[in-house]
Write an enzyme that holds these catalytic residues in place. Structure first.
Site, short mmCIF file in Angstrom:
data_model
loop_
_atom_site.label_atom_id
_atom_site.label_comp_id
_atom_site.label_asym_id
_atom_site.label_seq_id
_atom_site.Cartn_x
_atom_site.Cartn_y
_atom_site.Cartn_z
N GLY A 82 0.83 -1.19 0.00
CA GLY A 82 0.00 0.00 0.00
C GLY A 82 0.86 1.24 0.00
O GLY A 82 1.43 1.59 1.03
N GLY A 87 -0.75 10.70 11.41
CA GLY A 87 -1.00 11.08 10.04
C GLY A 87 0.23 10.88 9.16
O GLY A 87 1.19 10.19 9.53
N HIS A 113 -7.82 5.92 21.64
CA HIS A 113 -7.05 7.14 21.31
C HIS A 113 -7.88 8.02 20.37
O HIS A 113 -8.02 9.23 20.59
CB HIS A 113 -5.72 6.74 20.65
CG HIS A 113 -5.03 7.83 19.91
ND1 HIS A 113 -5.46 8.31 18.68
CD2 HIS A 113 -3.89 8.53 20.19
CE1 HIS A 113 -4.65 9.25 18.26
NE2 HIS A 113 -3.70 9.41 19.16
N ASN A 114 -8.45 7.42 19.34
CA ASN A 114 -9.23 8.20 18.37
C ASN A 114 -10.52 8.72 18.99
O ASN A 114 -10.97 9.82 18.65
CB ASN A 114 -9.54 7.34 17.15
CG ASN A 114 -8.36 7.17 16.23
OD1 ASN A 114 -7.21 7.34 16.65
ND2 ASN A 114 -8.60 6.82 15.00
N GLU A 135 -9.61 11.67 20.83
CA GLU A 135 -9.35 12.69 19.81
C GLU A 135 -10.64 13.36 19.36
O GLU A 135 -10.70 14.59 19.21
CB GLU A 135 -8.65 12.02 18.62
CG GLU A 135 -8.32 12.90 17.45
CD GLU A 135 -7.73 12.09 16.32
OE1 GLU A 135 -8.27 12.15 15.20
OE2 GLU A 135 -6.73 11.37 16.55
N ARG A 192 -21.02 15.68 15.31
CA ARG A 192 -20.67 15.49 13.88
C ARG A 192 -21.90 15.08 13.08
O ARG A 192 -22.11 15.56 11.96
CB ARG A 192 -19.56 14.45 13.75
CG ARG A 192 -18.24 14.88 14.37
CD ARG A 192 -17.09 14.00 13.92
NE ARG A 192 -15.86 14.32 14.62
CZ ARG A 192 -14.65 13.90 14.24
NH1 ARG A 192 -14.52 13.14 13.17
NH2 ARG A 192 -13.58 14.24 14.94
N HIS A 246 -38.90 -4.90 37.51
CA HIS A 246 -37.46 -5.14 37.41
C HIS A 246 -36.77 -5.18 38.77
O HIS A 246 -35.56 -5.37 38.83
CB HIS A 246 -36.81 -4.07 36.53
CG HIS A 246 -37.25 -4.15 35.09
ND1 HIS A 246 -36.92 -5.19 34.26
CD2 HIS A 246 -38.04 -3.31 34.36
CE1 HIS A 246 -37.45 -5.00 33.07
NE2 HIS A 246 -38.14 -3.86 33.10
#
Length: 486
Positions: free
Chosen positions: A4, A128, A192-193, A196, A293, A461
């Site tokens: 790649g 990145g 981690h992301n 972020e 988002r 419950h």
């Protein structure tokens, strides 16, 4: 070898060749990508690199035992690469997937390849393209035998990853961490992301408050963020945000002001929230960031609702009020940032237990994140020291050194939110972070007691009582007005 040769693959090839000194072989079906990477090596004066478009040539050029790094999109492309490689690889060969893969996929592939004697590694790579070229943070998961031998001697892969990794400014230690077997490395990168996502949204909300309420210009906000460079709040994301706000168009107007306000996502934030829900770990900051988002993508709906809603006009602040607001948002952002990291670390602690990742050492993970990665921040050594001092603590906020940081600033945090809410400024991540903190600090949650009673009322419950033996369950006829018998 590297399969790649996109932006990440090409960059990692240059890093490997430069730092290890060994011959690095690249592979891509796309002849143009191969040619561009070869040209890049020539331009960067790297002579120990070659690339192929035929898989057989690529595999046969590798020294046995072969080491192949996959840098292709997660999912089906990885499966296709493994199927093709399976025709050529042999027992003792090592494959490392450097993409953002779902950890269970990594574990399934590792188990399948183990029957062939092939070692499979899932490695989170953060930073990145620039990180891949000059030094990423690396979170490694997979069989221990791929990391060190019985005498703890590092393997070839181990040495190579330490050579190419970023180095922490504090002590020049490579930002590499072995997280455990199976998909541990992918899981740590996923969290981690998720952190972020939260961090980016928090910064975005602070920016919105300064821009909308404070009437700060982009340049003034950039200057404010830059003034934090020597403070505990300094981070890579704050640093690049200041640069973003300074970027101009050809006509010298601010580029940020014409960026379409629709935030994309690739899945790791959603995975984090889903996994946290499965494990019963609250992650409201990341969830709020993810929802933000999704809401931003409802662009057309926002244009329709705008005339009916609160509007966007807010009164301007005087200079002295702007100075006060600058301090308020500093404190608010630091407090919310701490709670966001605390949520992520709590999820990792639970995952360590659930998956028996005994090698997953959270202080080491935090130290790995000090360099190369997107969430590197000045506050991380404080977090690492706190968890090193008390590894059994279930939440970072419980450590006195950390809780003191919030306690000293929580009034400013609340004032910042009050201003935002009063003026109709959406701050979902800041507010959910505060709600998380307040919930942890509340000894009796009346809302939780009521919810459990409601569940028992309509669904039988059951519930437990604080005034009777611990562990006993009760069910009441809540709609009967007569008193409950003990």
């Amino acid at each position: 070898g590297v399969m790649g040769l996109g932006v990440m693959g090409s960059s990692l090839c240059m890093n490997l060749a430069e730092k290890t000194g060994e011959l690095v072989i690249g592979y891509d079906l796309d002849e143009q990508k191969c040619s561009l990477t070869i040209e890049r090596a020539r331009r960067e004066e790297i002579t120990n690199f070659a690339a192929y478009t035929k898989l057989e040539d690529f595999v046969h050029s590798l020294q046995v035992p072969r080491h192949v790094i996959l840098l292709v999109p997660a999912g089906a492309p990885v499966e296709a690469c493994l199927q093709d490689l399976g025709k050529f690889l042999e027992k003792g060969d090592v494959i490392m997937d450097g993409g953002n893969e779902w950890y269970e996929n990594t574990e399934r592939r590792a188990n399948k390849l183990a029957t062939l004697g092939i070692l499979y590694i899932g490695c989170g790579v953060s930073g990145g393209a620039q990180g891949a070229r000059h030094g990423p943070a690396l979170m490694v998961g997979g069989p221990q035998s791929a990391w060190h031998d019985d005498k703890k001697t590092p393997t070839k892969l181990n040495l190579a990853l330490h050579a190419i990794a970023a180095r922490a400014k504090e002590d020049d230690v490579p930002c590499v961490v072995y997280c455990g077997t199976g998909g541990a490395g992918n899981y740590v990168k996923m969290v981690h992301n998720g952190i972020e996502y939260g961090d980016m949204q928090l910064i975005g909300e602070i920016y919105t408050i300064l821009r909308t309420l404070g009437k700060f210009s982009n340049i003034k906000i950039a200057q404010l963020f830059e003034s934090w460079s020597d403070s505990i709040l300094h981070s890579f994301l704050i640093e690049i945000t200041a640069a973003i706000l300074r970027k101009k168009k050809n006509d010298q107007t601010d580029l940020i002001d014409v960026v379409l306000d629709k935030s994309g996502s690739k899945g790791t934030g959603k995975w984090t929230v889903q996994s946290a829900a499965d494990k019963g770990i609250p992650m409201p900051t990341v969830a709020a960031a993810l929802d933000a988002r999704y809401l931003s993508a409802r662009y057309a709906d926002r244009q329709v609702l705008f005339p009916q809603g609160r509007g966007s006009e807010t009164s301007s602040l005087q200079n002295e009020d702007q100075n006060k607001l600058s301090q308020l948002v500093f404190d608010a952002l630091l407090c919310a940032k701490i709670t966001s990291y605390a949520q992520g670390l709590a999820l990792l602690a639970q995952a360590k237990k659930d998956h028996s990742w005994t090698e997953l050492h959270l202080p080491q993970v935090l130290r790995c994140w000090r360099g190369g990665c997107i969430i590197r921040a000045k506050v991380l050594p404080l977090f690492a020291d706190a968890l090193e001092e008390n590894p059994e603590i279930f939440n970072l906020i419980l450590h006195p050194n950390v809780s003191q940081l919030i306690h000293q600033r929580q009034l400013a945090w609340r004032q910042t939110l009050s201003l935002a809410v009063a003026h109709g400024i959406p701050v979902p991540a800041l507010s959910s972070s505060l709600a998380y903190y307040d919930t942890l600090c509340t000894p009796r949650l009346h809302s939780a007691a009521l919810v459990q009673a409601q569940r028992d009322c309509f669904g039988g419950h059951t519930y437990r009582r604080t005034d009777l033996s611990e562990g006993m369950s009760f069910s009441s006829n809540w709609l009967d007005p007569s008193p409950e018998n003990d």
